[in-house]
Design a protein around this motif. Structure first.
Motif, PDB file in Angstrom:
ATOM      1  N   ALA A   1       0.827  -1.212   0.000  1.00  0.00           N
ATOM      2  CA  ALA A   1       0.000   0.000   0.000  1.00  0.00           C
ATOM      3  C   ALA A   1       0.863   1.264   0.000  1.00  0.00           C
ATOM      4  CB  ALA A   1      -0.940  -0.011   1.201  1.00  0.00           C
ATOM      5  N   TYR A   2       1.982   1.230   0.703  1.00  0.00           N
ATOM      6  CA  TYR A   2       2.884   2.384   0.716  1.00  0.00           C
ATOM      7  C   TYR A   2       3.477   2.610  -0.674  1.00  0.00           C
ATOM      8  CZ  TYR A   2       6.772   5.477   1.843  1.00  0.00           C
ATOM      9  OH  TYR A   2       7.651   6.535   1.863  1.00  0.00           O
ATOM     10  N   ALA A   3       3.975   1.554  -1.285  1.00  0.00           N
ATOM     11  CA  ALA A   3       4.570   1.679  -2.616  1.00  0.00           C
ATOM     12  C   ALA A   3       3.558   2.216  -3.619  1.00  0.00           C
ATOM     13  CB  ALA A   3       5.117   0.330  -3.082  1.00  0.00           C
TER      14      ALA A   3
ATOM     15  N   GLY B   1       8.724  -2.016   8.872  1.00  0.00           N
ATOM     16  CA  GLY B   1       9.273  -0.658   8.805  1.00  0.00           C
ATOM     17  C   GLY B   1       8.527   0.219   7.811  1.00  0.00           C
ATOM     18  N   VAL B   2       8.249  -0.314   6.644  1.00  0.00           N
ATOM     19  CA  VAL B   2       7.494   0.442   5.637  1.00  0.00           C
ATOM     20  C   VAL B   2       6.070   0.676   6.141  1.00  0.00           C
ATOM     21  CG1 VAL B   2       6.507   0.314   3.308  1.00  0.00           C
ATOM     22  CG2 VAL B   2       8.906  -0.288   3.681  1.00  0.00           C
ATOM     23  N   GLN B   3       5.510  -0.308   6.812  1.00  0.00           N
ATOM     24  CA  GLN B   3       4.166  -0.147   7.356  1.00  0.00           C
ATOM     25  C   GLN B   3       4.124   1.000   8.368  1.00  0.00           C
ATOM     26  OE1 GLN B   3       2.598  -3.033  10.127  1.00  0.00           O
ATOM     27  NE2 GLN B   3       0.625  -2.967   9.063  1.00  0.00           N
ATOM     28  N   GLN B   4       5.159   1.150   9.153  1.00  0.00           N
ATOM     29  CA  GLN B   4       5.202   2.246  10.120  1.00  0.00           C
ATOM     30  C   GLN B   4       5.207   3.600   9.417  1.00  0.00           C
ATOM     31  OE1 GLN B   4       8.630   1.071  12.404  1.00  0.00           O
ATOM     32  NE2 GLN B   4       7.428  -0.276  13.735  1.00  0.00           N
ATOM     33  N   ARG B   5       5.904   3.707   8.290  1.00  0.00           N
ATOM     34  CA  ARG B   5       5.869   4.954   7.499  1.00  0.00           C
ATOM     35  C   ARG B   5       4.488   5.180   6.925  1.00  0.00           C
ATOM     36  NH1 ARG B   5      10.508   4.329   3.403  1.00  0.00           N
ATOM     37  NH2 ARG B   5      10.914   2.357   4.424  1.00  0.00           N
ATOM     38  N   TRP B   6       3.871   4.110   6.405  1.00  0.00           N
ATOM     39  CA  TRP B   6       2.518   4.191   5.836  1.00  0.00           C
ATOM     40  C   TRP B   6       1.525   4.641   6.912  1.00  0.00           C
ATOM     41  CZ3 TRP B   6      -1.923   1.011   6.688  1.00  0.00           C
ATOM     42  CH2 TRP B   6      -2.939   1.139   5.724  1.00  0.00           C
ATOM     43  N   ALA B   7       1.687   4.151   8.130  1.00  0.00           N
ATOM     44  CA  ALA B   7       0.753   4.438   9.217  1.00  0.00           C
ATOM     45  C   ALA B   7       0.824   5.885   9.708  1.00  0.00           C
ATOM     46  CB  ALA B   7       1.003   3.483  10.378  1.00  0.00           C
TER      47      ALA B   7
ATOM     48  N   ASP C   1       0.348   8.477   7.989  1.00  0.00           N
ATOM     49  CA  ASP C   1      -0.741   9.228   7.341  1.00  0.00           C
ATOM     50  C   ASP C   1      -1.597   8.261   6.523  1.00  0.00           C
ATOM     51  OD1 ASP C   1      -2.460  11.072   6.176  1.00  0.00           O
ATOM     52  OD2 ASP C   1      -0.964  11.827   4.751  1.00  0.00           O
ATOM     53  N   ILE C   2      -2.295   7.393   7.211  1.00  0.00           N
ATOM     54  CA  ILE C   2      -3.074   6.365   6.522  1.00  0.00           C
ATOM     55  C   ILE C   2      -4.097   6.966   5.563  1.00  0.00           C
ATOM     56  CG2 ILE C   2      -4.742   4.487   6.844  1.00  0.00           C
ATOM     57  CD1 ILE C   2      -3.096   3.662   9.319  1.00  0.00           C
ATOM     58  N   PRO C   3      -4.911   7.935   5.972  1.00  0.00           N
ATOM     59  CA  PRO C   3      -5.890   8.479   5.016  1.00  0.00           C
ATOM     60  C   PRO C   3      -5.235   9.093   3.775  1.00  0.00           C
ATOM     61  CG  PRO C   3      -6.448   9.144   7.254  1.00  0.00           C
ATOM     62  CD  PRO C   3      -5.086   8.520   7.308  1.00  0.00           C
ATOM     63  N   GLY C   4      -4.134   9.808   3.972  1.00  0.00           N
ATOM     64  CA  GLY C   4      -3.433  10.407   2.836  1.00  0.00           C
ATOM     65  C   GLY C   4      -2.802   9.363   1.936  1.00  0.00           C
ATOM     66  N   ARG C   5      -2.219   8.327   2.545  1.00  0.00           N
ATOM     67  CA  ARG C   5      -1.602   7.248   1.763  1.00  0.00           C
ATOM     68  C   ARG C   5      -2.653   6.464   0.978  1.00  0.00           C
ATOM     69  NH1 ARG C   5       3.654   7.792   0.604  1.00  0.00           N
ATOM     70  NH2 ARG C   5       4.685   8.723   2.381  1.00  0.00           N
ATOM     71  N   ILE C   6      -3.802   6.205   1.591  1.00  0.00           N
ATOM     72  CA  ILE C   6      -4.863   5.482   0.885  1.00  0.00           C
ATOM     73  C   ILE C   6      -5.387   6.322  -0.275  1.00  0.00           C
ATOM     74  CG2 ILE C   6      -7.233   4.618   1.082  1.00  0.00           C
ATOM     75  CD1 ILE C   6      -6.462   3.603   3.908  1.00  0.00           C
ATOM     76  N   ALA C   7      -5.580   7.608  -0.051  1.00  0.00           N
ATOM     77  CA  ALA C   7      -6.059   8.484  -1.131  1.00  0.00           C
ATOM     78  C   ALA C   7      -5.065   8.505  -2.295  1.00  0.00           C
ATOM     79  CB  ALA C   7      -6.303   9.897  -0.605  1.00  0.00           C
TER      80      ALA C   7
END
Length: 152
Positions: free
Chosen positions: A97-99, A127-133, A135-141
């Motif tokens: 999801a981050y990528a 580690g990547v999940q922690q970066r994604w977390a 700003d979850i709403p922004g990353r999902i958008a």
């Protein structure tokens, strides 16, 4: 050889039909990341929702969907998936999801996961999940906006 209008139209129509069918045949598998044709390395996707953790699926309890094999730890989980696969399948075809939010695809690990608004998201690593977390709403958008062009 002289190319007649009829030959040209027939050839063009045949090429268009073959291209269309080939594109649709590939579409079933191009958006789901699966190693050796098995989704999530055999992890039971329903277990994320019912047990709150990744659980290994069985090679004897499987379901074909989107051109790949999905494994399940129980017949109940298989039945739940069969009834509504898109409810349980990870977002972005199982890619990180981050990528995807950054505009590219990357593989995932079953341990880096989160359910947000009843949808499963996977990441490349913890580690990547922690970066994604962060700003979850922004990353999902961002990922939702990028995904249509990445899945082709």
């Amino acid at each position: 050889m002289t190319l007649t209008r009829r030959h040209f139209l027939t050839t063009t129509m045949a090429f268009t039909a073959v291209s269309f069918l080939a594109g649709h045949a590939l579409a079933d598998t191009s958006s789901i990341y699966a190693e050796d044709g098995v989704a999530l390395g055999g992890t039971d996707v329903v277990a994320y929702f019912t047990q709150g953790q990744p659980v290994a699926g069985s090679a004897e309890i499987t379901q074909e969907w989107q051109g790949v094999t999905w494994r399940f730890a129980s017949a109940d989980n298989k039945a739940a998936f069969a009834a509504d696969p898109s409810r349980y399948a990870p977002q972005y075809g199982r890619y990180c999801a981050y990528a995807v939010s950054e505009g590219y695809t990357a593989s995932t690990t079953p341990e880096a996961w989160r359910i947000v608004d009843d949808k499963l998201y996977l990441n490349y690593s913890i580690g990547v999940q922690q970066r994604w977390a962060q700003d979850i709403p922004g990353r999902i958008a961002a990922a939702d906006a990028n995904w249509p062009s990445l899945r082709e």
